[in-house]
Write a protein that holds these residues in place. Structure first.
Motif, PDB file in Angstrom:
ATOM      1  N   CYS A  45       0.807  -1.226   0.000  1.00  0.00           N
ATOM      2  CA  CYS A  45       0.000   0.000   0.000  1.00  0.00           C
ATOM      3  C   CYS A  45       0.836   1.270   0.000  1.00  0.00           C
ATOM      4  CB  CYS A  45      -0.978  -0.002   1.175  1.00  0.00           C
ATOM      5  SG  CYS A  45      -0.207   0.258   2.788  1.00  0.00           S
ATOM      6  N   GLU A  46       2.152   1.162   0.150  1.00  0.00           N
ATOM      7  CA  GLU A  46       3.084   2.293   0.109  1.00  0.00           C
ATOM      8  C   GLU A  46       3.054   3.179   1.356  1.00  0.00           C
ATOM      9  OE1 GLU A  46       4.966   4.290  -3.488  1.00  0.00           O
ATOM     10  OE2 GLU A  46       2.825   4.661  -3.656  1.00  0.00           O
ATOM     11  N   ALA A  47       2.309   2.783   2.390  1.00  0.00           N
ATOM     12  CA  ALA A  47       2.264   3.581   3.612  1.00  0.00           C
ATOM     13  C   ALA A  47       3.557   3.408   4.391  1.00  0.00           C
ATOM     14  CB  ALA A  47       1.080   3.169   4.469  1.00  0.00           C
ATOM     15  N   LYS A  48       4.070   4.533   4.907  1.00  0.00           N
ATOM     16  CA  LYS A  48       5.206   4.469   5.824  1.00  0.00           C
ATOM     17  C   LYS A  48       4.678   4.020   7.173  1.00  0.00           C
ATOM     18  CE  LYS A  48       8.846   6.982   3.848  1.00  0.00           C
ATOM     19  NZ  LYS A  48      10.290   6.843   4.023  1.00  0.00           N
ATOM     20  N   MET A  49       5.506   3.296   7.916  1.00  0.00           N
ATOM     21  CA  MET A  49       5.028   2.761   9.183  1.00  0.00           C
ATOM     22  C   MET A  49       5.722   3.350  10.389  1.00  0.00           C
ATOM     23  SD  MET A  49       4.598  -1.072   7.757  1.00  0.00           S
ATOM     24  CE  MET A  49       5.938  -0.763   6.629  1.00  0.00           C
ATOM     25  N   ARG A  50       6.983   3.070  10.564  1.00  0.00           N
ATOM     26  CA  ARG A  50       7.652   3.537  11.774  1.00  0.00           C
ATOM     27  C   ARG A  50       7.791   5.043  11.742  1.00  0.00           C
ATOM     28  NH1 ARG A  50      12.829  -0.331  12.630  1.00  0.00           N
ATOM     29  NH2 ARG A  50      13.533   0.851  10.847  1.00  0.00           N
ATOM     30  N   PRO A  51       7.549   5.773  12.852  1.00  0.00           N
ATOM     31  CA  PRO A  51       7.081   5.254  14.141  1.00  0.00           C
ATOM     32  C   PRO A  51       5.559   5.253  14.282  1.00  0.00           C
ATOM     33  CG  PRO A  51       7.659   7.542  14.401  1.00  0.00           C
ATOM     34  CD  PRO A  51       7.879   7.205  12.929  1.00  0.00           C
ATOM     35  N   VAL A  52       4.837   5.479  13.197  1.00  0.00           N
ATOM     36  CA  VAL A  52       3.374   5.593  13.268  1.00  0.00           C
ATOM     37  C   VAL A  52       2.726   4.271  13.654  1.00  0.00           C
ATOM     38  CG1 VAL A  52       1.301   6.125  11.947  1.00  0.00           C
ATOM     39  CG2 VAL A  52       3.370   7.467  11.596  1.00  0.00           C
ATOM     40  N   ALA A  53       3.213   3.180  13.083  1.00  0.00           N
ATOM     41  CA  ALA A  53       2.591   1.881  13.337  1.00  0.00           C
ATOM     42  C   ALA A  53       3.656   0.802  13.243  1.00  0.00           C
ATOM     43  CB  ALA A  53       1.491   1.614  12.313  1.00  0.00           C
ATOM     44  N   PRO A  54       3.431  -0.325  13.895  1.00  0.00           N
ATOM     45  CA  PRO A  54       4.394  -1.420  13.780  1.00  0.00           C
ATOM     46  C   PRO A  54       4.380  -2.001  12.373  1.00  0.00           C
ATOM     47  CG  PRO A  54       2.425  -2.159  14.900  1.00  0.00           C
ATOM     48  CD  PRO A  54       2.274  -0.671  14.727  1.00  0.00           C
ATOM     49  N   LYS A 182      11.503   7.151  -4.823  1.00  0.00           N
ATOM     50  CA  LYS A 182      11.031   5.805  -4.501  1.00  0.00           C
ATOM     51  C   LYS A 182      10.791   5.578  -3.010  1.00  0.00           C
ATOM     52  CE  LYS A 182      12.062   0.945  -5.477  1.00  0.00           C
ATOM     53  NZ  LYS A 182      13.025   0.010  -6.089  1.00  0.00           N
ATOM     54  N   GLY A 183      11.639   6.138  -2.162  1.00  0.00           N
ATOM     55  CA  GLY A 183      11.519   5.890  -0.731  1.00  0.00           C
ATOM     56  C   GLY A 183      10.475   6.727  -0.028  1.00  0.00           C
ATOM     57  N   GLU A 184       9.839   7.658  -0.734  1.00  0.00           N
ATOM     58  CA  GLU A 184       8.846   8.531  -0.120  1.00  0.00           C
ATOM     59  C   GLU A 184       7.470   7.858  -0.062  1.00  0.00           C
ATOM     60  OE1 GLU A 184       9.328  11.869   1.135  1.00  0.00           O
ATOM     61  OE2 GLU A 184      11.361  11.050   1.054  1.00  0.00           O
ATOM     62  N   GLU A 185       6.707   8.194   0.961  1.00  0.00           N
ATOM     63  CA  GLU A 185       5.380   7.607   1.131  1.00  0.00           C
ATOM     64  C   GLU A 185       4.474   7.972  -0.047  1.00  0.00           C
ATOM     65  OE1 GLU A 185       2.536   6.773   4.850  1.00  0.00           O
ATOM     66  OE2 GLU A 185       2.867   8.912   4.497  1.00  0.00           O
ATOM     67  N   PHE A 186       3.786   6.992  -0.580  1.00  0.00           N
ATOM     68  CA  PHE A 186       2.825   7.145  -1.676  1.00  0.00           C
ATOM     69  C   PHE A 186       3.450   7.784  -2.925  1.00  0.00           C
ATOM     70  CE2 PHE A 186       0.100   7.897   2.265  1.00  0.00           C
ATOM     71  CZ  PHE A 186      -0.208   6.556   2.414  1.00  0.00           C
ATOM     72  N   SER A 187       4.732   7.552  -3.136  1.00  0.00           N
ATOM     73  CA  SER A 187       5.425   8.171  -4.277  1.00  0.00           C
ATOM     74  C   SER A 187       4.842   7.731  -5.614  1.00  0.00           C
ATOM     75  CB  SER A 187       6.925   7.862  -4.228  1.00  0.00           C
ATOM     76  OG  SER A 187       7.159   6.463  -4.220  1.00  0.00           O
ATOM     77  N   ALA A 188       4.409   6.486  -5.729  1.00  0.00           N
ATOM     78  CA  ALA A 188       3.833   6.020  -6.994  1.00  0.00           C
ATOM     79  C   ALA A 188       2.536   6.765  -7.284  1.00  0.00           C
ATOM     80  CB  ALA A 188       3.585   4.516  -6.953  1.00  0.00           C
ATOM     81  N   MET A 189       1.712   6.959  -6.267  1.00  0.00           N
ATOM     82  CA  MET A 189       0.469   7.708  -6.438  1.00  0.00           C
ATOM     83  C   MET A 189       0.768   9.143  -6.860  1.00  0.00           C
ATOM     84  SD  MET A 189      -2.445   8.652  -3.571  1.00  0.00           S
ATOM     85  CE  MET A 189      -1.343   9.827  -2.728  1.00  0.00           C
TER      86      MET A 189
END
Length: 204
Positions: A45-54, A182-189
């Motif tokens: 889903c391209e969501a970043k996780m740490r530290p927001v969620a495990p 590429k490493g950014e959240e939702f970059s493909a979107m």
């Protein structure tokens, strides 16, 4: 670490399948390396996780399908808790979830705002989207985060258009390009949004 120890760890599981032996791939060093490799994003889903969620270490081919893949580096990646839960142990060698390591994901998917669709005839992409509910408002948190990202990029594009050709416009353009890496959240979107708007010069 994993490459050096995989065979021995698998032998331990085969001989004594305790919790500790089965989950040695969760070692912090391995998890940190996987986070570096994925840009700390869920591969689905391209969501970043740490530290927001495990995050969860994801077996691309489930261990229940092929136990010998438990400690194979190329079979490990990072997924958010929800994608990991929804995918579960589903696997079919003839119809697989798309794999960002080997598939041209953006040639298979369609971005429709925060929702994700698939190109016609791409069964693997359709399976991935439907099974992980990437086209569903049921995934409220994910959709809200994607809507926030769209709002932010829309604001930046508007300001870029106003100041194009000026030093301020250049600064705004650089920030937009950063969001397409590429490493950014939702970059493909975000790349898809910019491309559909004819702003390919803003894609890194």
């Amino acid at each position: 670490m994993l490459t050096d120890n995989a065979a021995n760890w698998q032998k331990l599981v085969d001989e004594n399948p305790t919790y500790t032996n089965k989950y040695r791939y969760r070692h912090d060093e391995i998890k940190n390396r996987l986070h570096e490799e994925t840009g700390e994003k869920c591969i689905y889903c391209e969501a970043k996780m740490r530290p927001v969620a495990p995050s969860n270490i994801e077996h691309i081919i489930p261990v229940s399908y092929d136990p010998s893949k438990r400690f194979v580096w190329d079979n490990l990646t990072i997924a958010c808790p929800e994608c990991n839960r929804l995918k579960g142990a589903v696997y079919d060698e003839f119809q697989k979830f798309i794999n960002p390591y080997s598939d041209d994901v953006e040639a298979l998917l369609l971005h429709r705002g925060p929702m994700v669709g698939w190109q016609a005839g791409q069964a693997d992409a359709e399976l991935t989207v439907k099974y992980l509910r990437l086209d569903s408002g049921e995934r409220t948190t994910l959709m809200m985060r994607k809507i926030e990202a769209i709002s932010d990029i829309d604001d930046k594009v508007e300001r870029y258009t106003q100041h194009k050709g000026t030093p301020l416009g250049d600064v705004i353009a650089a920030r937009i390009r950063k969001r397409t890496e590429k490493g950014e959240e939702f970059s493909a979107m975000i790349r898809s949004i910019l491309s559909q708007a004819g702003l390919n010069e803003l894609i890194a």
